[in-house]
Design a protein around this motif. Sequence first.
Motif, PDB file in Angstrom:
ATOM      1  N   ALA A 309       0.954  -1.321  -0.009  1.00 52.92           N
ATOM      2  CA  ALA A 309      -0.068   0.125  -0.044  1.00 52.92           C
ATOM      3  C   ALA A 309       0.837   1.159   0.134  1.00 52.92           C
ATOM      4  O   ALA A 309       1.475   1.765   1.051  1.00 52.92           O
ATOM      5  CB  ALA A 309      -0.992  -0.057   1.132  1.00 52.92           C
ATOM      6  N   ALA A 310       1.022   1.916  -1.249  1.00 51.61           N
ATOM      7  CA  ALA A 310       2.107   2.994  -1.338  1.00 51.61           C
ATOM      8  C   ALA A 310       1.630   4.431  -1.253  1.00 51.61           C
ATOM      9  O   ALA A 310       2.022   5.133  -0.633  1.00 51.61           O
ATOM     10  CB  ALA A 310       2.765   2.799  -2.690  1.00 51.61           C
ATOM     11  N   HIS A 311       0.165   4.802  -1.462  1.00 43.35           N
ATOM     12  CA  HIS A 311      -0.046   5.836  -1.649  1.00 43.35           C
ATOM     13  C   HIS A 311      -1.512   6.113  -1.332  1.00 43.35           C
ATOM     14  O   HIS A 311      -2.291   5.206  -1.454  1.00 43.35           O
ATOM     15  CB  HIS A 311       0.124   6.706  -3.069  1.00 43.35           C
ATOM     16  CG  HIS A 311       1.628   6.936  -3.310  1.00 43.35           C
ATOM     17  ND1 HIS A 311       2.372   8.066  -3.166  1.00 43.35           N
ATOM     18  CD2 HIS A 311       2.413   6.123  -3.957  1.00 43.35           C
ATOM     19  CE1 HIS A 311       3.576   7.965  -3.450  1.00 43.35           C
ATOM     20  NE2 HIS A 311       3.721   6.893  -4.013  1.00 43.35           N
ATOM     21  N   VAL A 312      -2.009   7.334  -0.617  1.00 42.77           N
ATOM     22  CA  VAL A 312      -3.338   7.597  -0.462  1.00 42.77           C
ATOM     23  C   VAL A 312      -3.592   8.330  -1.874  1.00 42.77           C
ATOM     24  O   VAL A 312      -3.624   9.365  -2.247  1.00 42.77           O
ATOM     25  CB  VAL A 312      -3.602   8.696   0.662  1.00 42.77           C
ATOM     26  CG1 VAL A 312      -5.007   9.009   0.877  1.00 42.77           C
ATOM     27  CG2 VAL A 312      -2.856   8.394   1.806  1.00 42.77           C
ATOM     28  N   GLY A 313      -4.645   7.319  -2.589  1.00 46.20           N
ATOM     29  CA  GLY A 313      -4.817   7.595  -3.791  1.00 46.20           C
ATOM     30  C   GLY A 313      -3.960   6.773  -4.906  1.00 46.20           C
ATOM     31  O   GLY A 313      -3.319   6.029  -4.517  1.00 46.20           O
ATOM     32  N   SER A 314      -4.174   7.397  -6.111  1.00 46.50           N
ATOM     33  CA  SER A 314      -3.660   6.573  -7.294  1.00 46.50           C
ATOM     34  C   SER A 314      -2.018   6.815  -7.255  1.00 46.50           C
ATOM     35  O   SER A 314      -1.584   7.804  -6.993  1.00 46.50           O
ATOM     36  CB  SER A 314      -4.253   6.843  -8.633  1.00 46.50           C
ATOM     37  OG  SER A 314      -3.824   6.315  -9.924  1.00 46.50           O
ATOM     38  N   VAL A 315      -1.376   5.566  -7.812  1.00 47.97           N
ATOM     39  CA  VAL A 315       0.216   5.569  -8.199  1.00 47.97           C
ATOM     40  C   VAL A 315       0.161   6.023  -9.439  1.00 47.97           C
ATOM     41  O   VAL A 315      -0.401   5.544 -10.394  1.00 47.97           O
ATOM     42  CB  VAL A 315       0.623   4.249  -7.714  1.00 47.97           C
ATOM     43  CG1 VAL A 315       2.056   4.399  -8.256  1.00 47.97           C
ATOM     44  CG2 VAL A 315       0.389   3.663  -6.444  1.00 47.97           C
ATOM     45  N   LYS A 316       0.987   7.384  -9.549  1.00 47.97           N
ATOM     46  CA  LYS A 316       1.046   7.927 -10.981  1.00 47.97           C
ATOM     47  C   LYS A 316       2.397   7.615 -11.544  1.00 47.97           C
ATOM     48  O   LYS A 316       2.599   7.833 -12.900  1.00 47.97           O
ATOM     49  CB  LYS A 316       0.759   9.399 -10.892  1.00 47.97           C
ATOM     50  CG  LYS A 316      -0.644   9.727 -10.524  1.00 47.97           C
ATOM     51  CD  LYS A 316      -1.280   9.433 -11.906  1.00 47.97           C
ATOM     52  CE  LYS A 316      -2.649   9.735 -11.542  1.00 47.97           C
ATOM     53  NZ  LYS A 316      -3.576   9.067 -12.878  1.00 47.97           N
ATOM     54  N   THR A 317       3.418   7.151 -10.624  1.00 45.26           N
ATOM     55  CA  THR A 317       4.808   7.070 -11.369  1.00 45.26           C
ATOM     56  C   THR A 317       5.428   5.948 -10.751  1.00 45.26           C
ATOM     57  O   THR A 317       5.515   5.782  -9.507  1.00 45.26           O
ATOM     58  CB  THR A 317       5.463   7.988 -11.580  1.00 45.26           C
ATOM     59  OG1 THR A 317       6.812   7.987 -12.353  1.00 45.26           O
ATOM     60  CG2 THR A 317       5.796   9.162 -10.260  1.00 45.26           C
ATOM     61  N   LEU A 318       6.168   5.087 -11.414  1.00 42.57           N
ATOM     62  CA  LEU A 318       7.210   4.055 -11.043  1.00 42.57           C
ATOM     63  C   LEU A 318       8.480   4.202 -11.334  1.00 42.57           C
ATOM     64  O   LEU A 318       8.528   4.145 -12.732  1.00 42.57           O
ATOM     65  CB  LEU A 318       6.583   2.774 -11.172  1.00 42.57           C
ATOM     66  CG  LEU A 318       5.181   2.271 -10.202  1.00 42.57           C
ATOM     67  CD1 LEU A 318       4.577   1.066 -10.878  1.00 42.57           C
ATOM     68  CD2 LEU A 318       5.770   1.988  -8.829  1.00 42.57           C
ATOM     69  N   THR A 319       9.512   4.316 -10.775  1.00 44.96           N
ATOM     70  CA  THR A 319      11.061   4.290 -11.496  1.00 44.96           C
ATOM     71  C   THR A 319      11.891   3.433 -10.572  1.00 44.96           C
ATOM     72  O   THR A 319      11.904   3.353  -9.362  1.00 44.96           O
ATOM     73  CB  THR A 319      11.272   5.746 -11.624  1.00 44.96           C
ATOM     74  OG1 THR A 319      12.792   5.652 -12.537  1.00 44.96           O
ATOM     75  CG2 THR A 319      11.627   6.483 -10.282  1.00 44.96           C
TER      76      THR A 319
END
Length: 410
Positions: A309-319
């Motif tokens: 569970a990474a963010h409150v809301g959508s994940v927009k970028t992964l690098t």
Amino acid sequence: VVALAFVVLTGMLTWTAHLWQVAEQRGNSLAASLDERSRGDYRRSIGFAEAALRAGNVSDARAALDSAESARRGWEWDYLSRRASSEVRTLPIGVLPRVVRTAGGMMAIADNGVAEGHVWILTSPFAAPREVLTAKSAVRSLAFSPEGNEFVFADATSDALTVHRSADGSVARTYPTGIGSRTSVDWSLDGRFIACAGVNGAATVIDTHDGRHCLSVAAVQSRPFPAEGLIAFLPGIDTVLTATSSDDQCTLRPIAAGDPIAIKIRGDRIDCIGVCRSAEGNPVALVGTIGGAVHRFDGITGEALGATAAHVGSVKTLTAGPGDGRFTTGGTDGCIHIWDTASGARIGSAVGSERMVRSVAYEPRTRTLTAVGHDNQMRVWDVASGVVEPTLSAHRAWVYSLAFLADGTL
């Protein structure tokens, strides 16, 4: 009469002194109460900021620190403030940045314009951005060659894929794609292949040696509305990860030989994809979801490695990075987080944007991390001293000493 007047006056003075003493006591009591309330408010602000940082809500931590009374701010406020605002520089862009990419010491920034797009090049994280290209549509995705001397971007106005020189934005060569407008592009680490994705899952991989199409995927025509295609090369192997936004499935596709491997995301929808290496150097596929989770998969077998569970809301970028065994995320909550690939544990956090983070990139040569989002700024961090830092959550007092083994392993 004189005696009576003296008695009355003495009584009035005594009563006045008593009233003065009572008022002073009440004033002191009120001042002490207000001081205690002020100290309590300050302690609550510090406690909330520390809890927010531990939970990864860096924007909330900054708001709590800003609310703390200025006169009471001590070393604890300074320490938390440095953790919450660790960027070494913020560069104003003047437009809405959508993409940032780095390679070979070069940095490219592209904007999210409606009628046209622009590409800026920086030769250093601390240089001024220099515009090299004006596109006929918004730049949705951009990829560098491994050396950073050339780049390609997703063009919605043409079927041809154009390779531009990073120095001045001039055209180096052009390849036909056969998939129409493109929504995502990537360049393999060995420099040989360029991958393109279009709407509704259409994709192709082009061999830059001879212009041959090594892999082609047809669009899914049964979709009720156009969906953005996503594509990325796995590091160290000739395989691409493809997906379609708002879908619940992505696919590992070998370029030369081998069957595609479908990966199902249960109970959520895909918003972005990414790739990285494990600490052992193995390829790892990353999938960010609308629900704020990041799913990790083995880049060869497709085996699930875990979800976070990474963010409150959508994940927009992964690098990928900083370094092997780590990856970085950005989301609609404005935060960026650095994660351990094997365990999914969070290593560090920072504010990537005042609103939404659109893209994050790590430059290993200068060891800098950059982020852009919906606030017209590009933020730059020195990873060694800024973003990846301990939370000191196990300590209840000052730390007096620190040491490393000679080989750096501990």
